[in-house]
Design an enzyme around this catalytic site. Structure first.
Site, PDB file in Angstrom:
ATOM      1  CG  ASP A 126      -2.254   0.651   1.010  1.00 56.50           C
ATOM      2  OD1 ASP A 126      -3.285   0.032   1.347  1.00 56.50           O
ATOM      3  OD2 ASP A 126      -2.252   1.774   0.459  1.00 56.50           O
TER       4      ASP A 126
ATOM      5  CG  ASP B 225      -4.314   5.946   0.902  1.00 58.44           C
ATOM      6  OD1 ASP B 225      -4.154   6.979   1.593  1.00 58.44           O
ATOM      7  OD2 ASP B 225      -5.301   5.210   0.984  1.00 58.44           O
TER       8      ASP B 225
ATOM      9  CD  GLU C 244      -8.887   5.309  -1.502  1.00 62.51           C
ATOM     10  OE1 GLU C 244      -9.847   5.079  -0.746  1.00 62.51           O
ATOM     11  OE2 GLU C 244      -7.818   5.840  -1.105  1.00 62.51           O
TER      12      GLU C 244
ATOM     13  CG  HIS D 244      -9.014  -0.630   4.314  1.00 66.34           C
ATOM     14  ND1 HIS D 244      -8.769  -0.766   2.956  1.00 66.34           N
ATOM     15  CD2 HIS D 244      -8.607   0.610   4.633  1.00 66.34           C
ATOM     16  CE1 HIS D 244      -8.206   0.337   2.506  1.00 66.34           C
ATOM     17  NE2 HIS D 244      -8.102   1.194   3.495  1.00 66.34           N
ATOM     18  CG  ASP D 245     -11.245   3.025   3.427  1.00 66.04           C
ATOM     19  OD1 ASP D 245     -10.582   3.502   2.484  1.00 66.04           O
ATOM     20  OD2 ASP D 245     -10.816   2.911   4.586  1.00 66.04           O
TER      21      ASP D 245
HETATM   22  O1  ISL Z   1     -14.063   5.716   1.865  1.00 68.21           O
HETATM   23  C1  ISL Z   1     -13.951   6.866   1.912  1.00 68.21           C
HETATM   24  C2  ISL Z   1     -14.764   7.743   1.115  1.00 68.21           C
HETATM   25  O2  ISL Z   1     -15.995   7.098   0.808  1.00 68.21           O
HETATM   26  C3  ISL Z   1     -13.091   7.443   2.867  1.00 68.21           C
HETATM   27  O3  ISL Z   1     -13.412   6.735   4.007  1.00 68.21           O
HETATM   28  C4  ISL Z   1     -11.628   7.282   2.686  1.00 68.21           C
HETATM   29  O4  ISL Z   1     -11.138   8.163   3.575  1.00 68.21           O
HETATM   30  C5  ISL Z   1     -11.098   7.620   1.366  1.00 68.21           C
HETATM   31  O5  ISL Z   1     -11.591   6.743   0.486  1.00 68.21           O
HETATM   32  C6  ISL Z   1      -9.578   7.513   1.366  1.00 68.21           C
HETATM   33  O6  ISL Z   1      -9.199   6.296   1.889  1.00 68.21           O
HETATM   34  C7  ISL Z   1      -7.808   6.041   1.982  1.00 68.21           C
HETATM   35  O7  ISL Z   1      -7.087   7.075   2.592  1.00 68.21           O
HETATM   36  C8  ISL Z   1      -7.356   7.328   3.952  1.00 68.21           C
HETATM   37  C9  ISL Z   1      -7.435   6.090   4.840  1.00 68.21           C
HETATM   38  O8  ISL Z   1      -8.092   6.428   6.026  1.00 68.21           O
HETATM   39  C10 ISL Z   1      -8.239   5.005   4.137  1.00 68.21           C
HETATM   40  O9  ISL Z   1      -8.242   3.834   4.928  1.00 68.21           O
HETATM   41  C11 ISL Z   1      -7.606   4.768   2.788  1.00 68.21           C
HETATM   42  O10 ISL Z   1      -8.219   3.711   2.109  1.00 68.21           O
HETATM   43  C12 ISL Z   1      -6.207   8.193   4.422  1.00 68.21           C
HETATM   44  O11 ISL Z   1      -4.993   7.553   4.130  1.00 68.21           O
END
Ligand code: ISL
Length: 572
Positions: A100, A206, A259, A328-329
């Site tokens: 990641d 990310d 992402e 995980h989100d």
């Molecule tokens: O899912 C989301 C929007 O619908 C948010 O929860 C998320 O913050 C966003 O997608 C970004 O996520 C990524 O970066 C964040 C971390 O908290 C998340 O776990 C990661 O997947 C900050 O690094």
């Protein structure tokens, strides 16, 4: 146009959230030796790649997405020796490891930030610092601008030592890096090279479409993410991605999946279409928000027709897709688009809908990403109050909704449905104490349904959700059309969707003529009741049964209904 074949398009990716996968030392948190001890189970699922959520040194404010050292492993997860062993042991099972890459921000405990706040060159401008705004008019809170963060807070934190504000799009302990500083770009190049030289298979990047802030001007006021227009998918962002590809990634046999938050199809094409030479794939959110308003936070009615409409847009719009239903989100897909009643019981709506969603995901066009626990049908958590929740985003949202006078019952109802902790409960390996996850007190509550819903009870059961995922992954592996064939929507109603996968034909040959080469029709009933098939549906559902999620042994072409939560995959 048929996609260029590639190994990372042919395999399935398995996402591991290390903190919740397998604990090996009884501290209640999963770790790398725990993952190594489960590699045979992962290999048995037929996956080709493991995406590892962050295991780098971190204060764990955001469970590792706040990195304080990209070149070392956090002691809760193990050592660099453990990491090297994981990479080599996985390779022995023909499984690549994807790391990641969290480079929009670091932890404020990273030495870069500590030196930057002390204006120690060359780190002085590694982050986005702003002095006090000239005129307080700029932002009634006297902040550099009116931007709001992903975690529902202001985006600026004042640092006494530096005497300035720094930008954080996420938590205040996650300061954003300044990509207008070429030294920051060089640091990132080195991180990629370090890990690729260790033999990893690629990166999950990310929030990779927000790293370039073109300007820090006030944003147009919005309920979510005020200021987004100044940093989402900026030209500078595309330049960085093209440079990283040219300077580093193109020298390795690896792939990247980014992402990309708040994007539309055109944004995704610019980020991931092959001719752009940026990312290989992107994670968008649209297909998981059919029954949601404001990202995933406020529920609304589900419609299978709306789902097929959105899937079709991306399936036919991009050169290649990254197909995920959980991470995980997000929340557990069987609790989200399925029905988790009767969790752990044979032929319950839980078992049928979990299998239906597996049949849908694995027969879509693109690289499937299966999240840990999805393969056994794990459900959303069974928490009953906010103090069982650990996720900062959920707590921040609760605080904001409280400030906006949302009643407690409604805050719990909506946040219980959307909290990221729903997919972070420990993996349910057994029915026993600690669910076989840990002998210690787990960092997050274990779902009580683990007594019936667990890996152990499914692994040797030919009709289990786990066996069904294995069957679908095997079918995809053995089928050129399920891998590379084109996606065609055929029919959809509120509860039913039907689509086909067929080998790419030139435009002047009709569907029927193509019958000679392999093709599949997939039908899914998204309701807990039997549905009658229309004449049009019956004409479409002609073929021999390849897969049934309710134990059918053959498909009778005069079939006039689909059972509750029934899915059929027909070979035509
Ligand atoms: O899912 C989301 C929007 O619908 C948010 O929860 C998320 O913050 C966003 O997608 C970004 O996520 C990524 O970066 C964040 C971390 O908290 C998340 O776990 C990661 O997947 C900050 O690094």
């Amino acid at each position: 146009m048929s996609p260029q074949p590639a190994w990372w398009k042919e395999g399935v990716v398995y996402q591991i959230y290390p903190r919740s996968f397998q604990d090996s030392n009884g501290d209640g948190k999963g770790d790398i030796p725990g993952i190594i001890s489960r590699l045979d189970e992962i290999a048995a699922l037929g996956v080709r790649v493991i995406w590892l959520s962050p295991v780098y040194k971190s204060p764990q404010i955001d469970n590792g997405y706040d990195i304080s050292d990209y070149y070392s492993i956090d002691p809760i997860f193990g050592t660099m020796e453990d990491m090297d062993r994981l990479i080599s042991e996985a390779k022995k099972r023909n499984i690549g490891i994807v790391m990641d890459l969290v480079i929009n921000h670091t932890s404020d405990e990273h030495q870069w930030f500590q030196k930057s706040r002390r204006r120690e060159d060359p780190y002085t401008d590694y982050y986005i610092w702003q002095g006090l705004p000239a005129s307080s008019a700029q932002s009634k809170k006297n902040l550099p601008n009116n931007w709001t963060s992903f975690f529902m807070e202001d985006c600026w934190e004042y640092d006494d030592l530096r005497g300035e504000y720094y930008l954080h799009l996420f938590h205040k302990k996650q300061p954003d890096l300044n990509y207008k500083n070429p030294l920051v770009y060089d640091e990132v190049k080195n991180i990629l090279q370090f890990w690729l030289d260790k033999g990893i298979a690629g990166f999950r990047c990310d929030v990779i479409n927000v790293i370039w802030k073109t300007s820090l001007a006030d944003g147009k006021k919005s309920i979510m993410l005020t200021g987004l227009e100044h940093y989402k998918c900026q030209e500078g962002n595309h330049d960085i991605l093209q440079k990283l590809r040219k300077d580093v990634l193109s020298n390795y046999d690896c792939f990247t999946v980014g992402e990309a938050v708040m994007i539309n199809l055109d944004d995704a094409k610019l980020l991931s279409n092959a001719d752009r030479q940026e990312l290989d794939m992107v994670f968008y959110f649209d297909h998981l928000e059919v029954d949601r308003r404001f990202a995933r936070f406020i529920p609304k009615q589900f419609s299978a027709a709306q789902l097929l409409h959105r899937l079709t847009k991306w399936q036919q719009g991009l050169d290649w897709n990254a197909i995920y239903f959980e991470n995980h989100d997000q929340t557990r897909i069987v609790s989200h688009y399925g029905d988790d009643s009767g969790a752990g019981e044979r032929d319950s709506h839980w078992e049928r809908s979990a299998k239906l969603l597996a049949a849908l995901q694995i027969t879509l066009r693109g690289t499937p990403f299966v999240y840990q626990g999805q393969e056994i049908g794990m459900t959303n958590f069974d928490f009953s109050s906010f103090n069982q929740i650990k996720d900062i985003e959920t707590h921040n949202l609760n605080r904001l909704m409280k400030k906006l006078c949302f009643p407690a019952w409604l805050r719990w109802k909506w946040l219980k449905l959307s909290s990221r902790d729903n997919t972070r409960t420990p993996f349910q390996w057994t029915a026993g104490e600690g669910a076989g996850f840990s002998t210690g007190q787990s960092w997050l509550g274990i779902n009580a349904n683990h007594t019936k819903l667990n890996y152990e009870s499914q692994k040797n059961d030919a009709d289990s959700v786990l066996s069904f995922y294995k069957k679908m992954i095997n079918l995809r592996r053995s089928s050129e059309v399920l891998k590379y064939g084109e996606f065609k929507p055929l029919l959809a109603t509120k509860k039913l969707l039907i689509y086909s996968r067929e080998s790419v034909q030139t435009e002047n040959s009709s569907y029927k003529e193509a019958a000679s080469s392999e093709a599949y029709i997939i039908a899914c009933n998204f309701s807990g009741k039997r549905i009658k098939l229309s004449g049009e549906a019956r004409v479409l559902l002609q073929g021999t049964l390849a897969v049934s999620n309710i134990g059918r042994t053959q498909w009778n072409t005069s079939q006039t209904f689909l059972e509750a939560w029934e899915a059929v995959v027909l070979r035509v």
